[in-house]
Enzyme design. Structure first.
Site, PDB file in Angstrom:
ATOM      1  N   LYS A 155       0.834  -1.206   0.000  1.00  0.00           N
ATOM      2  CA  LYS A 155       0.000   0.000   0.000  1.00  0.00           C
ATOM      3  C   LYS A 155       0.875   1.266   0.000  1.00  0.00           C
ATOM      4  O   LYS A 155       0.648   2.189  -0.766  1.00  0.00           O
ATOM      5  CB  LYS A 155      -0.918   0.020   1.233  1.00  0.00           C
ATOM      6  CG  LYS A 155      -1.838  -1.186   1.343  1.00  0.00           C
ATOM      7  CD  LYS A 155      -2.742  -1.107   2.555  1.00  0.00           C
ATOM      8  CE  LYS A 155      -2.032  -1.225   3.894  1.00  0.00           C
ATOM      9  NZ  LYS A 155      -1.373  -2.540   4.119  1.00  0.00           N
ATOM     10  N   ARG A 195      -9.867   0.278   8.338  1.00  0.00           N
ATOM     11  CA  ARG A 195      -9.420  -1.078   8.640  1.00  0.00           C
ATOM     12  C   ARG A 195     -10.505  -1.898   9.324  1.00  0.00           C
ATOM     13  O   ARG A 195     -10.272  -3.071   9.639  1.00  0.00           O
ATOM     14  CB  ARG A 195      -8.209  -1.008   9.566  1.00  0.00           C
ATOM     15  CG  ARG A 195      -6.865  -1.146   8.862  1.00  0.00           C
ATOM     16  CD  ARG A 195      -5.782  -0.982   9.902  1.00  0.00           C
ATOM     17  NE  ARG A 195      -4.531  -1.577   9.539  1.00  0.00           N
ATOM     18  CZ  ARG A 195      -3.537  -0.948   8.906  1.00  0.00           C
ATOM     19  NH1 ARG A 195      -3.681   0.287   8.518  1.00  0.00           N
ATOM     20  NH2 ARG A 195      -2.408  -1.566   8.669  1.00  0.00           N
ATOM     21  N   ARG A 227      11.352  -5.334   5.509  1.00  0.00           N
ATOM     22  CA  ARG A 227      11.047  -3.912   5.273  1.00  0.00           C
ATOM     23  C   ARG A 227      11.926  -2.997   6.114  1.00  0.00           C
ATOM     24  O   ARG A 227      12.146  -3.249   7.299  1.00  0.00           O
ATOM     25  CB  ARG A 227       9.568  -3.655   5.594  1.00  0.00           C
ATOM     26  CG  ARG A 227       9.218  -2.166   5.587  1.00  0.00           C
ATOM     27  CD  ARG A 227       7.754  -1.914   5.434  1.00  0.00           C
ATOM     28  NE  ARG A 227       6.940  -2.416   6.514  1.00  0.00           N
ATOM     29  CZ  ARG A 227       5.611  -2.379   6.518  1.00  0.00           C
ATOM     30  NH1 ARG A 227       4.962  -1.876   5.485  1.00  0.00           N
ATOM     31  NH2 ARG A 227       4.935  -2.856   7.545  1.00  0.00           N
ATOM     32  N   ARG A 230      10.980  -1.414  11.689  1.00  0.00           N
ATOM     33  CA  ARG A 230       9.872  -1.115  12.613  1.00  0.00           C
ATOM     34  C   ARG A 230       9.730  -2.197  13.673  1.00  0.00           C
ATOM     35  O   ARG A 230       9.813  -3.380  13.368  1.00  0.00           O
ATOM     36  CB  ARG A 230       8.563  -1.018  11.819  1.00  0.00           C
ATOM     37  CG  ARG A 230       8.238   0.377  11.350  1.00  0.00           C
ATOM     38  CD  ARG A 230       7.155   0.388  10.302  1.00  0.00           C
ATOM     39  NE  ARG A 230       5.929  -0.295  10.703  1.00  0.00           N
ATOM     40  CZ  ARG A 230       4.854  -0.350   9.940  1.00  0.00           C
ATOM     41  NH1 ARG A 230       4.842   0.216   8.751  1.00  0.00           N
ATOM     42  NH2 ARG A 230       3.774  -0.982  10.363  1.00  0.00           N
ATOM     43  N   ARG A 239      -0.471  -9.253  13.519  1.00  0.00           N
ATOM     44  CA  ARG A 239      -1.039  -8.274  12.584  1.00  0.00           C
ATOM     45  C   ARG A 239      -1.780  -8.989  11.455  1.00  0.00           C
ATOM     46  O   ARG A 239      -2.822  -8.519  10.994  1.00  0.00           O
ATOM     47  CB  ARG A 239       0.058  -7.370  12.029  1.00  0.00           C
ATOM     48  CG  ARG A 239       0.478  -6.328  13.061  1.00  0.00           C
ATOM     49  CD  ARG A 239       1.777  -5.650  12.715  1.00  0.00           C
ATOM     50  NE  ARG A 239       1.757  -4.967  11.460  1.00  0.00           N
ATOM     51  CZ  ARG A 239       2.808  -4.856  10.642  1.00  0.00           C
ATOM     52  NH1 ARG A 239       3.960  -5.383  10.987  1.00  0.00           N
ATOM     53  NH2 ARG A 239       2.702  -4.200   9.526  1.00  0.00           N
TER      54      ARG A 239
HETATM   55  P1  ADP Z   1       1.106  -1.734   7.333  1.00  0.00           P
HETATM   56  O1  ADP Z   1       1.740  -0.796   6.336  1.00  0.00           O
HETATM   57  O2  ADP Z   1       2.000  -2.846   7.661  1.00  0.00           O
HETATM   58  O3  ADP Z   1      -0.228  -2.200   6.901  1.00  0.00           O
HETATM   59  P2  ADP Z   1       0.485   0.627   8.892  1.00  0.00           P
HETATM   60  O4  ADP Z   1       1.688   1.494   8.857  1.00  0.00           O
HETATM   61  O5  ADP Z   1      -0.613   0.950   7.950  1.00  0.00           O
HETATM   62  O6  ADP Z   1       0.943  -0.888   8.669  1.00  0.00           O
HETATM   63  O7  ADP Z   1      -0.104   0.553  10.362  1.00  0.00           O
HETATM   64  C1  ADP Z   1       0.699   0.280  11.470  1.00  0.00           C
HETATM   65  C2  ADP Z   1      -0.156   0.100  12.704  1.00  0.00           C
HETATM   66  O8  ADP Z   1      -0.886   1.313  12.979  1.00  0.00           O
HETATM   67  C3  ADP Z   1      -1.239  -0.980  12.619  1.00  0.00           C
HETATM   68  O9  ADP Z   1      -0.723  -2.271  12.936  1.00  0.00           O
HETATM   69  C4  ADP Z   1      -2.226  -0.499  13.689  1.00  0.00           C
HETATM   70  O10 ADP Z   1      -1.763  -0.771  14.989  1.00  0.00           O
HETATM   71  C5  ADP Z   1      -2.179   1.011  13.497  1.00  0.00           C
HETATM   72  N1  ADP Z   1      -3.191   1.504  12.523  1.00  0.00           N
HETATM   73  C6  ADP Z   1      -2.942   2.086  11.331  1.00  0.00           C
HETATM   74  N2  ADP Z   1      -4.087   2.410  10.710  1.00  0.00           N
HETATM   75  C7  ADP Z   1      -5.091   2.018  11.516  1.00  0.00           C
HETATM   76  C8  ADP Z   1      -6.512   2.046  11.435  1.00  0.00           C
HETATM   77  N3  ADP Z   1      -7.143   2.552  10.366  1.00  0.00           N
HETATM   78  N4  ADP Z   1      -7.231   1.531  12.465  1.00  0.00           N
HETATM   79  C9  ADP Z   1      -6.615   1.030  13.546  1.00  0.00           C
HETATM   80  N5  ADP Z   1      -5.291   0.948  13.700  1.00  0.00           N
HETATM   81  C10 ADP Z   1      -4.523   1.442  12.693  1.00  0.00           C
HETATM   82  P1  ADP Z   2       2.123  -1.929   3.188  1.00  0.00           P
HETATM   83  O1  ADP Z   2       2.101  -0.426   3.219  1.00  0.00           O
HETATM   84  O2  ADP Z   2       0.936  -2.506   2.480  1.00  0.00           O
HETATM   85  O3  ADP Z   2       2.316  -2.545   4.527  1.00  0.00           O
HETATM   86  P2  ADP Z   2       4.742  -1.623   1.883  1.00  0.00           P
HETATM   87  O4  ADP Z   2       4.499  -0.785   0.681  1.00  0.00           O
HETATM   88  O5  ADP Z   2       5.384  -0.986   3.044  1.00  0.00           O
HETATM   89  O6  ADP Z   2       3.367  -2.383   2.311  1.00  0.00           O
HETATM   90  O7  ADP Z   2       5.600  -2.895   1.408  1.00  0.00           O
HETATM   91  C1  ADP Z   2       6.060  -3.874   2.328  1.00  0.00           C
HETATM   92  C2  ADP Z   2       7.490  -4.302   1.937  1.00  0.00           C
HETATM   93  O8  ADP Z   2       7.457  -4.995   0.688  1.00  0.00           O
HETATM   94  C3  ADP Z   2       8.454  -3.145   1.744  1.00  0.00           C
HETATM   95  O9  ADP Z   2       9.724  -3.515   2.224  1.00  0.00           O
HETATM   96  C4  ADP Z   2       8.478  -2.909   0.232  1.00  0.00           C
HETATM   97  O10 ADP Z   2       9.733  -2.414  -0.199  1.00  0.00           O
HETATM   98  C5  ADP Z   2       8.213  -4.311  -0.308  1.00  0.00           C
HETATM   99  N1  ADP Z   2       7.378  -4.299  -1.516  1.00  0.00           N
HETATM  100  C6  ADP Z   2       6.321  -3.505  -1.797  1.00  0.00           C
HETATM  101  N2  ADP Z   2       5.779  -3.798  -2.998  1.00  0.00           N
HETATM  102  C7  ADP Z   2       6.503  -4.835  -3.482  1.00  0.00           C
HETATM  103  C8  ADP Z   2       6.442  -5.616  -4.698  1.00  0.00           C
HETATM  104  N3  ADP Z   2       5.508  -5.378  -5.643  1.00  0.00           N
HETATM  105  N4  ADP Z   2       7.353  -6.590  -4.843  1.00  0.00           N
HETATM  106  C9  ADP Z   2       8.280  -6.825  -3.905  1.00  0.00           C
HETATM  107  N5  ADP Z   2       8.403  -6.139  -2.746  1.00  0.00           N
HETATM  108  C10 ADP Z   2       7.521  -5.149  -2.541  1.00  0.00           C
END
Ligand code: ADP
Ligand code: ADP
Ligand code: ZN
Length: 213
Positions: free
Chosen positions: A13, A86, A125, A158, A169
């Site tokens: 994302k 979410r 990551r 992280r 998660r």
């Molecule tokens: P990821 O990129 O791995 O999906 P995020 O950076 O979006 O993780 O979110 C990190 C953490 O922040 C989540 O595990 C949760 O604890 C919190 N969080 C983020 N967005 C929301 C939301 N919309 N509702 C509840 N908790 C959230």
């Molecule tokens: P999210 O926000 O959904 O949690 P991220 O964009 O942070 O996901 O991506 C999670 C990890 O995977 C990061 O380390 C990123 O560099 C890697 N990543 C993202 N998209 C791809 C892809 N299409 N192929 C391989 N690795 C990816």
């Protein structure tokens, strides 16, 4: 146009949001980033949210809906919502807010990635502490070890990207966020799945296609 980008943790994302923002100047709203900043700065929200984020649990809906209302009051224009909603309660609150503004949500894009791939994406990551750019130790490594290509900032692993927290998660996602697929399908057929496997640029091409941009 407002857009929701949702999917499991590690689906890409943030990566796809960065590409969308570079090209289309949308306003990127990552609730995860907002929470991490609040925690770092020890704001009232950060102090309340810390224990949930650290454990890989969701921050309660009341806090998150309050946060998104605040963001929407401050930022006007096409919002790219990354990580919000979410839960179904958050999705309903968002629909109410956007409908009231006269800009109802037309599409919720879901990035689809198998679970085993998610785990390796999350454990590898690394994120820039200064500008938030995302890297991966194997899949998208920085040119210099632990240094951001974009701004020279230091990269960090992280705390919630450690294996035990990742497991939780992914479970929390299945239970609370996966049902949004059904929610968006049932409300005006807004569910738009995109295959999130493959090179980020290929995923981006698929994304542009479904968004017709
Ligand atoms: P990821 O990129 O791995 O999906 P995020 O950076 O979006 O993780 O979110 C990190 C953490 O922040 C989540 O595990 C949760 O604890 C919190 N969080 C983020 N967005 C929301 C939301 N919309 N509702 C509840 N908790 C959230
Ligand atoms: P999210 O926000 O959904 O949690 P991220 O964009 O942070 O996901 O991506 C999670 C990890 O995977 C990061 O380390 C990123 O560099 C890697 N990543 C993202 N998209 C791809 C892809 N299409 N192929 C391989 N690795 C990816
Ligand atoms: Zn940086």
């Amino acid at each position: 146009m407002n857009l929701v980008l949702f999917g499991p943790p590690g689906a890409g994302k943030g990566t796809q949001s960065q590409l969308l923002v570079e090209k289309y100047k949308m306003i990127h709203v990552s609730t995860g980033e907002l929470l991490r900043a609040a925690i770092k700065n020890k704001t009232p929200l950060g102090l309340e949210a810390k224990k949930f984020v650290d454990a890989g649990n969701l921050v309660p809906d009341s806090l998150m809906i309050g946060l998104i209302k605040e963001v929407m009051e401050k930022k006007k224009g096409g919002l790219l919502l990354d990580g919000f909603p979410r839960t179904t309660a958050q999705a309903e609150a968002l629909d109410e807010l956007l409908t009231k503004e006269g800009t109802p949500l037309k599409k919720a894009v879901f990035l689809e990635v198998p679970k085993e791939l998610l785990k390796s994406r999350l454990t590898g990551r690394r994120i820039c502490t200064k500008c938030g750019t995302t890297f991966h130790v194997e899949l998208h490594p920085p040119t210099l070890n632990r240094i951001c290509d974009n701004c020279g900032g230091e990269l960090e692993h992280r705390a919630d990207d450690q294996p035990e927290v990742i497991e939780n998660r992914l479970e929390v996602y299945e239970k609370n966020t996966a049902p949004l697929k059904e929610y968006y399908r049932e409300t005006n057929n807004r569910f738009v799945p995109v295959d999130g496997v493959g090179d980020p640029q290929d995923v981006f091409s698929r994304l542009k296609k479904v968004l017709e941009i």
